[in-house]
Design a protein around this motif. Structure first.
Motif, PDB file in Angstrom:
ATOM      1  N   MET C  30       0.830  -1.210   0.000  1.00 12.48           N
ATOM      2  CA  MET C  30       0.000   0.000   0.000  1.00 12.48           C
ATOM      3  C   MET C  30       0.859   1.251   0.000  1.00 12.48           C
ATOM      4  O   MET C  30       0.453   2.286  -0.530  1.00 12.48           O
ATOM      5  CB  MET C  30      -0.933  -0.015   1.199  1.00 12.48           C
ATOM      6  CG  MET C  30      -2.060  -1.042   1.022  1.00 12.48           C
ATOM      7  SD  MET C  30      -3.376  -0.851   2.234  1.00 12.48           S
ATOM      8  CE  MET C  30      -2.491  -1.164   3.765  1.00 12.48           C
ATOM      9  N   VAL C  31       2.043   1.156   0.621  1.00 13.30           N
ATOM     10  CA  VAL C  31       2.901   2.344   0.701  1.00 13.30           C
ATOM     11  C   VAL C  31       3.440   2.716  -0.687  1.00 13.30           C
ATOM     12  O   VAL C  31       3.868   3.854  -0.903  1.00 13.30           O
ATOM     13  CB  VAL C  31       4.031   2.127   1.725  1.00 13.30           C
ATOM     14  CG1 VAL C  31       5.266   1.524   1.088  1.00 13.30           C
ATOM     15  CG2 VAL C  31       4.380   3.428   2.424  1.00 13.30           C
ATOM     16  N   GLU C  33       1.772   3.310  -3.156  1.00  9.03           N
ATOM     17  CA  GLU C  33       0.891   4.331  -3.731  1.00  9.03           C
ATOM     18  C   GLU C  33       1.371   5.743  -3.436  1.00  9.03           C
ATOM     19  O   GLU C  33       0.948   6.701  -4.067  1.00  9.03           O
ATOM     20  CB  GLU C  33      -0.540   4.161  -3.197  1.00  9.03           C
ATOM     21  CG  GLU C  33      -1.271   2.990  -3.764  1.00  9.03           C
ATOM     22  CD  GLU C  33      -1.371   3.056  -5.279  1.00  9.03           C
ATOM     23  OE1 GLU C  33      -1.729   4.127  -5.788  1.00  9.03           O
ATOM     24  OE2 GLU C  33      -1.060   2.049  -5.938  1.00  9.03           O
ATOM     25  N   TYR C  55      -3.669   5.563   3.497  1.00  2.00           N
ATOM     26  CA  TYR C  55      -2.705   4.541   3.894  1.00  2.00           C
ATOM     27  C   TYR C  55      -2.759   4.293   5.395  1.00  2.00           C
ATOM     28  O   TYR C  55      -2.769   3.140   5.856  1.00  2.00           O
ATOM     29  CB  TYR C  55      -1.298   4.954   3.454  1.00  2.00           C
ATOM     30  CG  TYR C  55      -0.222   4.018   3.924  1.00  2.00           C
ATOM     31  CD1 TYR C  55      -0.296   2.649   3.669  1.00  2.00           C
ATOM     32  CD2 TYR C  55       0.885   4.489   4.624  1.00  2.00           C
ATOM     33  CE1 TYR C  55       0.684   1.791   4.102  1.00  2.00           C
ATOM     34  CE2 TYR C  55       1.880   3.625   5.060  1.00  2.00           C
ATOM     35  CZ  TYR C  55       1.772   2.279   4.800  1.00  2.00           C
ATOM     36  OH  TYR C  55       2.735   1.419   5.244  1.00  2.00           O
ATOM     37  N   SER C  58      -5.866   2.301   6.314  1.00  2.00           N
ATOM     38  CA  SER C  58      -5.838   0.913   5.868  1.00  2.00           C
ATOM     39  C   SER C  58      -4.771   0.114   6.613  1.00  2.00           C
ATOM     40  O   SER C  58      -4.954  -1.072   6.892  1.00  2.00           O
ATOM     41  CB  SER C  58      -5.577   0.850   4.369  1.00  2.00           C
ATOM     42  OG  SER C  58      -6.662   1.419   3.690  1.00  2.00           O
ATOM     43  N   TYR C  59      -3.646   0.777   6.923  1.00  3.53           N
ATOM     44  CA  TYR C  59      -2.618   0.089   7.711  1.00  3.53           C
ATOM     45  C   TYR C  59      -3.205  -0.322   9.053  1.00  3.53           C
ATOM     46  O   TYR C  59      -3.052  -1.466   9.492  1.00  3.53           O
ATOM     47  CB  TYR C  59      -1.408   1.000   7.906  1.00  3.53           C
ATOM     48  CG  TYR C  59      -0.250   0.313   8.580  1.00  3.53           C
ATOM     49  CD1 TYR C  59       0.755  -0.278   7.830  1.00  3.53           C
ATOM     50  CD2 TYR C  59      -0.167   0.238   9.968  1.00  3.53           C
ATOM     51  CE1 TYR C  59       1.818  -0.927   8.440  1.00  3.53           C
ATOM     52  CE2 TYR C  59       0.891  -0.416  10.588  1.00  3.53           C
ATOM     53  CZ  TYR C  59       1.877  -0.991   9.823  1.00  3.53           C
ATOM     54  OH  TYR C  59       2.917  -1.647  10.437  1.00  3.53           O
ATOM     55  N   PRO C  98      -5.675  -2.914  -0.636  1.00  2.17           N
ATOM     56  CA  PRO C  98      -4.792  -1.970  -1.350  1.00  2.17           C
ATOM     57  C   PRO C  98      -5.497  -1.294  -2.527  1.00  2.17           C
ATOM     58  O   PRO C  98      -5.285  -0.108  -2.788  1.00  2.17           O
ATOM     59  CB  PRO C  98      -3.641  -2.863  -1.846  1.00  2.17           C
ATOM     60  CG  PRO C  98      -3.601  -3.999  -0.895  1.00  2.17           C
ATOM     61  CD  PRO C  98      -5.033  -4.230  -0.480  1.00  2.17           C
ATOM     62  N   THR C 101      -7.968   1.255  -1.129  1.00  2.00           N
ATOM     63  CA  THR C 101      -7.194   2.326  -0.491  1.00  2.00           C
ATOM     64  C   THR C 101      -6.673   3.290  -1.540  1.00  2.00           C
ATOM     65  O   THR C 101      -6.754   4.518  -1.380  1.00  2.00           O
ATOM     66  CB  THR C 101      -6.005   1.726   0.272  1.00  2.00           C
ATOM     67  OG1 THR C 101      -6.489   0.780   1.210  1.00  2.00           O
ATOM     68  CG2 THR C 101      -5.219   2.795   0.995  1.00  2.00           C
ATOM     69  N   SER C 102      -6.137   2.712  -2.616  1.00  2.37           N
ATOM     70  CA  SER C 102      -5.582   3.568  -3.661  1.00  2.37           C
ATOM     71  C   SER C 102      -6.717   4.326  -4.356  1.00  2.37           C
ATOM     72  O   SER C 102      -6.567   5.501  -4.732  1.00  2.37           O
ATOM     73  CB  SER C 102      -4.758   2.699  -4.607  1.00  2.37           C
ATOM     74  OG  SER C 102      -5.127   2.850  -5.929  1.00  2.37           O
TER      75      SER C 102
END
Lengths: 201, 201, 201, 201
Positions: C30-31, C33, C55, C58-59, C98, C101-102
């Motif tokens: 995810m990071v 992004e 992020y 979601s994390y 992910p 999230t994006s």
């Protein structure tokens, strides 16, 4: 995985687990270079062959390192400073393989790309040599261990010589360099049968 | 994870851990193909369905391999040369699944993409067959193990035949190929209940 | 990790290890992004806030699932068909995080993106509920286990209600949806102190 | 890996395994920033040096955290709420390193990018400090553990001061900031020899 839970091999399991994670990622992200062609057609798919061939070579290369690492760590009995940091350096040098693989594939095995690729393959060999030296000194002792170290170091020297020969012959044709990389893969691949029989004793 | 720390299964745990890492990455990087559409709107989101469907199929496919691998390695008792390298080859063939999945999704289940996809699905089946043969010979012996091997090999043959039939029927319509992939997933998914009962005995 | 090597929890360790791998990758990709802006300047960096906030949310969300998974599997005693496949479904639903999230970050917390995001958050909750049911039936029995299941199921129902309320209130403002996601994070985060004390008994 | 299977360290192994996975991915995805140049030529390859140098610095940085984490968790004896969540926060802050590394490399070690980079390096230090405090209180007790904690906390304070000094001196030249990052790497790298000897007693 626990410092004490491993019958006299404090912390070794976790170094193995971390190395497994890094190597698993290195080996897998290389496949991301295989971008599906936008246009349809088997002839378009066929244009991917340099990227695919570079992936096959590098997968074999990193797989060999994992197998050697697996066997070498079977001889480690404790985590020392040297073991941790040479291992970290080995993982670092291996992490450059996806870069040079993608360089090799994108530049269609040009002379220069093959050169860069073979150079990248020498770095892990150097780090591995020092890692093995550490484990030879601090790890399991005895005749079987000594035989293992002698045999694998001998093979590593031969492999390094083949790489250097391949790098020189790349001046003639890059395919000599590729053949050198393939030859080393075969060299490491083949003699595990005999080694296994040695281990079994 | 330690060579000795595993009650008579020297090194098997680390091969499992490495395989887990590679399969976990394979399964997860496929989702990266799901690029969020730049424009807003549910109809834009809807255009992602081929990529999403391809992801679902491949996730199921790789998940089935992991489950089978998990059960098969429950029968492994030691790391041989054959086990390591057939396993490496299996992981290599599985690592091509994200490529063919993305090809399938981007080309909207075209005839050719479905063909490539089904071809990619045959490679792991071949590597797995050899891996199973190695573990059948070198791993745990006995009637229960024999029953397990006989049952799963039979199922693998049926699965392969379904894939080949699907590949042929793709000439008629690519959806037969997709149906074949889904059917194999159901085949592997369903009968674990009975297998479990067998294991429990 | 070995089928037998785990004192009465055959194969559970390997399912945990595989799940850890998948969750570790989900949380980390995810990071990716967070693309560094091409132009320099703090004001350019500042434009990343929606992607960064998405992020963080979601994390926290995935981290909560990992912690709950970790505790839940502490109650598993054997690998059944149901456990493996509900776990696989849970990992599948988490692998969509992910993507959403994006989507949320790129569309700057628009109403629609928040909706999609909250919907994605409901899928893992459903899979987790079935997974917990399987472990409740086939796993460790006794009063402490029963208390654990009752408490966490109760909390999961409350969390799901908050998500649904947040999804409805997103019609008013997407920030209610975001607040719902944050509130659930706090709900799971806070009461582990008391739970720990319960565990310690 | 099992809650009970670890001789008095319930669940610690799985927290370690998850952390290993996340750190392995963080360290490896950074290499993806090293895009091979499209044009051929050693001078083109040479233009990659800022991205490469940023990667080397960050690899060393994350590797140091892994080694410290490895040693610190050797002192953990049980999983508490605090341990899990400070560890999750540590992993979160480390997950921002690939972002700031890529920012640093793409902006060629500009003053601002170096600043952002050093700021990112402070966050993990803060999370680590709290994590260590939790393990100091809830983990293994005794004189050796106390010595370990005292020594490493002292070193962490020195490291943090060097980072802050580097951040201030970046106003003069960004290379002071880079030098600070390198100096801290050396600081952590060097004294493990003595620490090891202490451990061996």
């Amino acid at each position: 995985m626990a410092e004490e839970g491993e019958e006299g091999r404090p912390g070794v399991g976790r170094v193995e687990a971390f190395s497994d994670g890094v190597v698993a990622i290195i080996v897998t992200i290389m496949v991301l270079e295989l971008h599906p062609p936008v246009a349809e057609g088997m002839d378009r798919l066929w244009t991917l062959w340099p990227v695919f061939l570079a992936y096959v070579l590098s997968y074999a290369y990193v797989a060999i390192y994992w197998v050697n690492h697996h066997r070498l760590f079977g001889h480690a009995t404790r985590v020392t400073n040297g073991l941790i940091w040479w291992n970290m350096l080995l993982l670092f040098t291996l992490s450059l393989v996806p870069f040079s693989t993608s360089y090799l594939g994108e530049h269609h095995f040009s002379r220069e790309a093959t050169w860069v690729y073979l150079a990248t393959m020498l770095f892990p060999a150097i780090a591995y040599t020092f890692l093995q030296r550490v484990i030879r000194v601090t790890g399991r002792q005895g005749e079987a261990a000594e035989t293992y170290h002698r045999q694998t170091i001998r093979k590593a020297i031969v492999a390094t010589l083949i790489y250097i020969a391949g790098a020189l012959l790349t001046f003639v044709s890059p395919w000599f360099g590729v053949a050198a990389a393939a030859l080393v893969a075969v060299l490491w691949f083949l003699p595990y049968g005999p080694l296994d029989r040695l281990f079994a004793r």
